[in-house]
Design an enzyme around this catalytic site. Sequence first.
Site, PDB file in Angstrom:
ATOM      1  N   ASP A   9       0.870  -1.171   0.000  1.00 30.84           N
ATOM      2  CA  ASP A   9       0.000   0.000   0.000  1.00 30.84           C
ATOM      3  C   ASP A   9       0.921   1.239   0.000  1.00 30.84           C
ATOM      4  O   ASP A   9       2.119   1.124   0.282  1.00 30.84           O
ATOM      5  CB  ASP A   9      -0.866  -0.038   1.261  1.00 30.84           C
ATOM      6  CG  ASP A   9      -1.584   1.259   1.502  1.00 30.84           C
ATOM      7  OD1 ASP A   9      -2.244   1.754   0.573  1.00 30.84           O
ATOM      8  OD2 ASP A   9      -1.480   1.797   2.623  1.00 30.84           O
ATOM      9  N   ASP A  11      -0.259   5.136   0.881  1.00 23.51           N
ATOM     10  CA  ASP A  11      -0.544   6.132   1.928  1.00 23.51           C
ATOM     11  C   ASP A  11      -0.589   5.476   3.305  1.00 23.51           C
ATOM     12  O   ASP A  11      -1.374   4.553   3.540  1.00 23.51           O
ATOM     13  CB  ASP A  11      -1.871   6.832   1.639  1.00 23.51           C
ATOM     14  CG  ASP A  11      -1.808   7.635   0.353  1.00 23.51           C
ATOM     15  OD1 ASP A  11      -0.883   8.445   0.228  1.00 23.51           O
ATOM     16  OD2 ASP A  11      -2.664   7.431  -0.525  1.00 23.51           O
TER      17      ASP A  11
END
Length: 224
Positions: A9, A11
Amino acid sequence: MQTRALIFDVDGTLAETEELHRAAFNAAFRARGLGWHWTKAEYARLLKTTGGKERIRRFIVERGEDPACFDIAALHGEKTGLYVSMMEAGSVPLRPGIAELLQGARAAGLRLAIATTTSRPNVDALIAAALGQPADQVFEVLSCGDEVAAKKPAPDVYALALHRLGLPPSEALAIEDSRNGLLSARAAGLACIVTPSLYTMAEDFAGAHLVLPDARALDIGALP
Ligand code: XBP
Ligand code: MG
């Protein structure tokens, strides 16, 4: 070791970017004279909706206004431009252990991928600012929010990353910071290690393979 790829991922996982996102949303609202301002507390609540366009839409609905009266795509496009400029001007450091993990994983022969709900220009700006390299030279596969029909917690973006890697979920591992991300990875059949971030640390990570404070605690030799 069965793991052949790590799927990250962006953020909250690669870097604590959400405060820059919040600043960019607020700057875009100001630029359009909307009179909206997202405080940290409000943003923490709104973050449960992944994706900037979806987040803005939810906010408008909660205000009791009609989303059809706003050009959300244009407003969000302006936010993305502002985020990229802010990242170029100031940069956001990678979280502790991320640069070393990327390097160690490559040295161990693992393939690297991205599965994020954020927009591609944001990923390019972060990696260029933090590592001085184009994102597609660091990650073999990049799957981003606008490439899929449904954002996290739906499995789509992880399924797309797996498809592009040409791997079954049993041969890759997701690295996430949020419950929505964990649910997305699990729904795609992936084991998932969670390193909670500033905005997600109070969330429930039941179903994670491991929950670690940050990437420094991740031992590549001990992966499933
Ligand atoms: C991150 C997000 C993103 C960013 C903003 O979630 O939800 O929406 O906040 O990006 P995750 P955009 O880390 O689970 O991928 O404004 O480009 O959508
Ligand atoms: Mg995240």
